[in-house]
Design a protein around this motif. Structure first.
Motif, PDB file in Angstrom:
ATOM      1  N   ASP A 250       0.828  -1.204   0.000  1.00 27.94           N
ATOM      2  CA  ASP A 250       0.000   0.000   0.000  1.00 27.94           C
ATOM      3  C   ASP A 250       0.864   1.257   0.000  1.00 27.94           C
ATOM      4  O   ASP A 250       2.095   1.198  -0.028  1.00 27.94           O
ATOM      5  CB  ASP A 250      -0.976  -0.015   1.184  1.00 27.94           C
ATOM      6  CG  ASP A 250      -0.285   0.003   2.551  1.00 27.94           C
ATOM      7  OD1 ASP A 250       0.883   0.443   2.626  1.00 27.94           O
ATOM      8  OD2 ASP A 250      -0.919  -0.406   3.541  1.00 27.94           O
ATOM      9  N   SER A 251       0.207   2.396   0.050  1.00 28.54           N
ATOM     10  CA  SER A 251       0.921   3.677  -0.055  1.00 28.54           C
ATOM     11  C   SER A 251       1.875   3.922   1.101  1.00 28.54           C
ATOM     12  O   SER A 251       2.818   4.703   0.990  1.00 28.54           O
ATOM     13  CB  SER A 251      -0.093   4.828  -0.141  1.00 28.54           C
ATOM     14  OG  SER A 251      -0.944   4.826   1.004  1.00 28.54           O
ATOM     15  N   SER A 252       1.627   3.252   2.230  1.00 25.79           N
ATOM     16  CA  SER A 252       2.522   3.416   3.379  1.00 25.79           C
ATOM     17  C   SER A 252       3.636   2.386   3.391  1.00 25.79           C
ATOM     18  O   SER A 252       4.433   2.344   4.333  1.00 25.79           O
ATOM     19  CB  SER A 252       1.713   3.327   4.678  1.00 25.79           C
ATOM     20  OG  SER A 252       1.115   2.048   4.807  1.00 25.79           O
ATOM     21  N   HIS A 254       3.226  -0.990   3.345  1.00 26.44           N
ATOM     22  CA  HIS A 254       2.883  -2.238   4.025  1.00 26.44           C
ATOM     23  C   HIS A 254       2.165  -3.193   3.082  1.00 26.44           C
ATOM     24  O   HIS A 254       1.323  -2.758   2.276  1.00 26.44           O
ATOM     25  CB  HIS A 254       1.984  -1.958   5.240  1.00 26.44           C
ATOM     26  CG  HIS A 254       2.642  -1.146   6.308  1.00 26.44           C
ATOM     27  ND1 HIS A 254       2.436   0.214   6.439  1.00 26.44           N
ATOM     28  CD2 HIS A 254       3.506  -1.492   7.278  1.00 26.44           C
ATOM     29  CE1 HIS A 254       3.136   0.670   7.462  1.00 26.44           C
ATOM     30  NE2 HIS A 254       3.814  -0.348   7.984  1.00 26.44           N
TER      31      HIS A 254
END
Length: 378
Positions: A250-252, A254
């Motif tokens: 994902d964007s973070s 993870h």
């Protein structure tokens, strides 16, 4: 009441084809709430998971009042929970390789998988016999360690494939049988296929897949408390250190995570075998519980494949002994241990373990409402 928690590594010689003959250790967690006194006076319970939910996520959920095993232990029982191979914290042979995931689910494990791949182990992992062998090993371990001759069984969903036939074959080891949402194909196969069966060893469940399946069975206001999807998914991820590193980033930064669960082939659990010898409902009292909105253990619409066409009430009908009960829980689905009816489920199981009765009866069909009130089924 004080509870003593112990994790056991139970030695077992594997009969799973993927690692047959190897010495493995089966994961078992114990919550001992039994009062002090002679070990032979202890009341001992064994809890077994279903197909896709490991035992700690199902029975030992670390969230408010949802811990089923601890609720039973607090009533004075010595409660053991086990993971079969291919699930939770027991060994997972051939499951580390992402190419061994069900080919139709491989997109959920990309990365680390890149593109479609043929399984490196093109066979189903577990089977009815290997599951029963592992249950037998744990039962003997418990009986020896706690100086008891019998163990009360509690199983959820596909646990019925192991616990039901084991109880029929070994009634001297089973005090009673409590099956929640048991998977039961009335016309399923009686005889084993050639093993190992062709296929693949690993299915995966995603958070989205869990939510979609659960949503189909949410028919009542308040049936699932807010936030329970995240709680359940977090518990699945806590019990899969490899699977939680798989899937899209994902964007973070993870990964989405994938909960791995075993592919298995079953036999010997149908309307003929369930009634053999009059054991179930005879020397082994049986309580069957399911949610009124359960579409997993009650296939809707019926599956044209007899091995995949499941009906909970048909199990009640197939049991030939007279000490048998069927309770339909109102406003509940297949994921009842994670739903608002969980406290009533806990209380029903404790009452059963103490009395092996429902509403004072040893036979019949009943309903339980959201307040825990029991009444005869219409």
């Amino acid at each position: 009441m004080a509870i003593t928690t112990t994790d056991h590594s139970v030695p077992h010689t594997s009969t799973v084809p993927a690692n047959a003959g190897e010495k493995v250790e089966l994961f078992v967690r114990e919550h001992d709430g039994a009062p002090s006194g002679p070990p032979a006076n202890r009341k001992v319970v064994l809890m077994l998971h279903g197909r896709s939910v490991p035992v700690l996520a199902g029975f030992d959920l670390q969230h408010t009042s949802y811990g089923w095993a601890k609720a039973i232990a607090q009533a004075g029982y010595d409660v053991f929970m086990m993971d079969l191979q291919g699930s939770g914290r027991s060994p997972r042979p051939r499951m580390e390789d992402p190419c061994n995931v069900n080919p139709s689910q491989q997109s959920a494990v990309t990365p680390p998988l890149t593109g479609s791949r043929t399984p490196s182990y093109p066979y189903v992992l577990n089977n009815s016999q290997s599951d029963q062998d592992e249950v037998s090993t744990v039962v003997e371990y418990i009986c020896t360690k706690r100086s008891v001759s019998k163990v009360a069984f509690i199983g959820w969903s596909a646990a019925a494939f192991a616990m039901g036939p084991y109880a029929i074959k070994h009634p001297g080891r089973v005090e009673s049988l409590f099956l929640l949402a048991p998977i039961f194909p009335p016309l399923g196969p009686s005889n084993p296929p050639t093993l190992p069966a062709p296929g693949f060893p690993t299915h995966v469940l995603t958070r989205t897949g869990l939510d979609q399946a659960w949503q189909k069975e949410l028919k009542c206001t308040g049936q699932r408390e807010p936030g329970m999807l995240d709680v359940a998914w977090g518990a699945l991820m806590d019990n899969d250190p490899i699977g939680r590193t798989w899937g899209k980033i994902d964007s973070s930064g993870h990964p989405a995570g994938a909960s791995r669960y075993r592919n298995f082939v079953s036999w010997g659990w149908n309307k003929t075998t369930a009634g053999q010898g009059g054991v179930l409902g005879g020397s082994v009292p049986a309580l069957i519980v399911h949610g009124e909105h359960d579409q997993t253990a009650n296939t809707t619409p019926p599956n044209p494949n007899p091995a995949l066409d499941f009906h909970v009430p048909a199990l009640y009908d197939a049991i030939t002994g007279t000490h048998k009960l069927l309770v339909t829980m109102k406003c509940a689905g297949h994921s009842m241990p994670w739903e608002s009816q969980h406290k009533n489920l806990h209380n029903l199981s404790k009452h059963w373990l103490q009395h092996t009765r429902v509403d004072g009866k040893t036979e019949g069909r009943f309903e339980m409402d959201q307040n825990g009130n029991i009444s005869p089924a219409p």
